[in-house]
Design an enzyme around this catalytic site. Structure first.
Site, short mmCIF file in Angstrom:
data_model
loop_
_atom_site.label_atom_id
_atom_site.label_comp_id
_atom_site.label_asym_id
_atom_site.label_seq_id
_atom_site.Cartn_x
_atom_site.Cartn_y
_atom_site.Cartn_z
N TRP A 149 0.83 -1.21 0.00
CA TRP A 149 0.00 0.00 0.00
C TRP A 149 0.86 1.26 0.00
O TRP A 149 0.53 2.24 -0.66
CB TRP A 149 -0.98 0.00 1.19
CG TRP A 149 -1.98 -1.11 1.09
CD1 TRP A 149 -2.14 -2.16 1.95
CD2 TRP A 149 -2.97 -1.30 0.05
NE1 TRP A 149 -3.15 -2.97 1.52
CE2 TRP A 149 -3.68 -2.48 0.37
CE3 TRP A 149 -3.31 -0.60 -1.11
CZ2 TRP A 149 -4.71 -2.97 -0.43
CZ3 TRP A 149 -4.34 -1.08 -1.91
CH2 TRP A 149 -5.03 -2.25 -1.56
N ASP A 153 -1.58 6.57 6.49
CA ASP A 153 -2.64 5.68 6.02
C ASP A 153 -2.92 4.71 7.17
O ASP A 153 -2.09 3.86 7.49
CB ASP A 153 -2.15 4.93 4.77
CG ASP A 153 -3.17 3.90 4.27
OD1 ASP A 153 -4.22 3.70 4.92
OD2 ASP A 153 -2.90 3.28 3.22
N LYS A 200 -12.11 -1.98 7.00
CA LYS A 200 -11.37 -2.92 7.83
C LYS A 200 -11.78 -2.79 9.29
O LYS A 200 -12.20 -3.75 9.89
CB LYS A 200 -9.87 -2.71 7.68
CG LYS A 200 -9.34 -3.40 6.43
CD LYS A 200 -8.72 -2.49 5.45
CE LYS A 200 -8.41 -3.21 4.14
NZ LYS A 200 -7.73 -2.35 3.21
C1 LIG Z 1 -7.14 -1.90 2.15
C2 LIG Z 1 -6.10 -0.86 2.23
C3 LIG Z 1 -6.02 0.16 1.27
C4 LIG Z 1 -6.93 0.24 0.06
O1 LIG Z 1 -8.16 0.69 0.46
P1 LIG Z 1 -9.32 0.99 -0.61
O2 LIG Z 1 -10.37 1.58 0.28
O3 LIG Z 1 -9.71 -0.31 -1.22
O4 LIG Z 1 -8.80 1.94 -1.60
C5 LIG Z 1 -5.04 1.12 1.43
N1 LIG Z 1 -4.18 1.09 2.47
C6 LIG Z 1 -4.24 0.11 3.41
C7 LIG Z 1 -3.27 0.13 4.55
C8 LIG Z 1 -5.20 -0.89 3.31
O5 LIG Z 1 -5.25 -1.85 4.25
#
Ligand SMILES: *Cc1c(COP(=O)(O)O)cnc(C)c1O
Length: 360
Positions: A102, A172, A196
């Site tokens: 990511w 993030d 999540k």
């Molecule tokens: C799942 C995830 C993403 C992607 O998220 P989307 O909402 O599908 O764009 C980005 N960063 C992390 C750390 C993730 O776990």
């Protein structure tokens, strides 16, 4: 009713009480005679949901008044672009710590917007650890430093964040927001896709220091401009009303449970069960992450060979465990044990791991 033993990486398990509340309110939300997704986003009912959700988040994470909370769309992936579009000023640099897939993607998008560089990386070690603060090299002209606090795919997590940075810290937190207390003042901006740890997919939470709202590049499309969303309380256009409602229900559940301190305790307990099953297996299971960087949210491990790994995954599936296959880029197994995954389910998985080891 039988609920699955859900270890999916995202979208993931939601608290049963939140789902039950949504079911109960489905046909007639608070006497309106409408479902939440039938309400106008300008109605009193929805404005209340929007406000309440923001306040819940503010209280749970102790978010100071100098920060705006935005509910956006486009997932964490759109934030990979919006962050540099809004924060990377002309002539300056965006610095990224690479700790997994990511963060690589976040860097790649930033490089399309401007000058973005790698400040530290554990790629050579197949992302088994989080670089230490002393390894992070931030060029003087940087606008911000970007980190990924939990690496969903590799199963690593930052356990202490770089302090006293000369630049804004951007994080993030898609896969570990709300899993532990936060020192918000260390961050300039935090973002997280909800699916999540916060709710269903469809809404992305952005927490941004108000000082950062005025940096955006001239000519930015309105929908990509944090300022536009902040000025309209995230109601610039039609928001994902149902996702925000579910976010509210999940936050209410978290509050009733006792808040993030309580959640952190539970998460530590859950993670310890699985890491103990790995560590006490005499090498039958091998963890991917180095011990000091282990994630409390995603536990990644493999078995001695491919055949045994397949047998494990197959038998787990037959026993009702969902979502244990590792991400295709790492292989092996991964158990995602976000906030809403009940302790009993993790106990069942750790028992299953121990029994499978004795049998094989
Ligand atoms: C799942 C995830 C993403 C992607 O998220 P989307 O909402 O599908 O764009 C980005 N960063 C992390 C750390 C993730 O776990």
């Amino acid at each position: 009713m039988k609920r699955a033993l859900n270890f999916n990486a995202g979208p993931a398990a939601l608290p049963e009480s939140a789902l039950a509340k949504a079911e109960k309110e489905m046909m007639n939300y608070q006497g309106s005679g409408m479902a939440v997704m039938e309400l106008s986003h300008r109605s009193k009912e929805f404005e209340e949901i929007n406000e309440r959700t923001k306040n819940l988040l503010r209280n749970l994470l102790t978010i100071p008044d100098e920060y705006e909370i935005l509910f956006l769309q486009g997932g964490a992936s759109l934030q990979f672009s919006m962050v540099p579009m809004n924060l990377l000023e002309e002539g300056s640099i965006a610095s990224y710590v690479l700790t997994g897939t990511w963060s690589e993607k976040a860097l790649k998008e930033a490089q399309k917007v401007g000058n973005a560089v790698i400040a530290a990386s554990s790629k050579n070690a197949n992302y088994r650890f989080i670089p230490s603060s002393s390894e992070i090299d931030i060029p003087a002209e940087s606008s911000y430093l970007h980190i990924t606090t939990n690496n969903t795919i590799y199963g690593t997590q930052w356990h202490s964040i770089p302090e006293n940075l000369p630049v804004s810290l951007v994080a993030d937190m898609s896969s570990d927001i709300l899993s532990r207390p936060l020192n918000l003042s260390a961050y300039g901006l935090i973002y997280a896709g909800a699916q999540k740890n916060l709710g269903p997919s469809g809404v992305t939470v952005v927490i941004i220091h108000k000082d950062l709202l005025n940096r955006s590049r001239p000519g930015l499309p309105s929908m990509l401009d944090y300022r536009v969303h902040a000025d309209s309380q995230s109601l610039y256009n039609t928001p994902p009303t149902l996702s925000i409602y579910f976010l509210m229900l999940v936050l209410q559940w978290a509050e009733e449970l006792g808040g993030v301190k309580q959640l952190e305790q539970l998460n530590k307990q859950k993670a310890a069960l699985l890491y103990d099953a790995v560590d006490s297996s005499g090498g039958f299971y091998t963890g991917h992450a180095e011990e000091k960087s282990r994630s409390l949210m995603n536990v990644t491990f493999t078995l001695n060979n491919e055949d045994l790994t397949s047998a494990f995954l197959h038998e787990a599936e037959e026993s009702g465990f969902i979502g244990l296959a590792g991400h295709r880029s790492v292989g092996g197994c991964r158990a995602s044990i976000y906030n809403a995954v009940p302790l009993e389910n993790v106990e069942k998985l750790s028992d299953f791991m121990n029994v499978f080891r004795s049998k094989n």
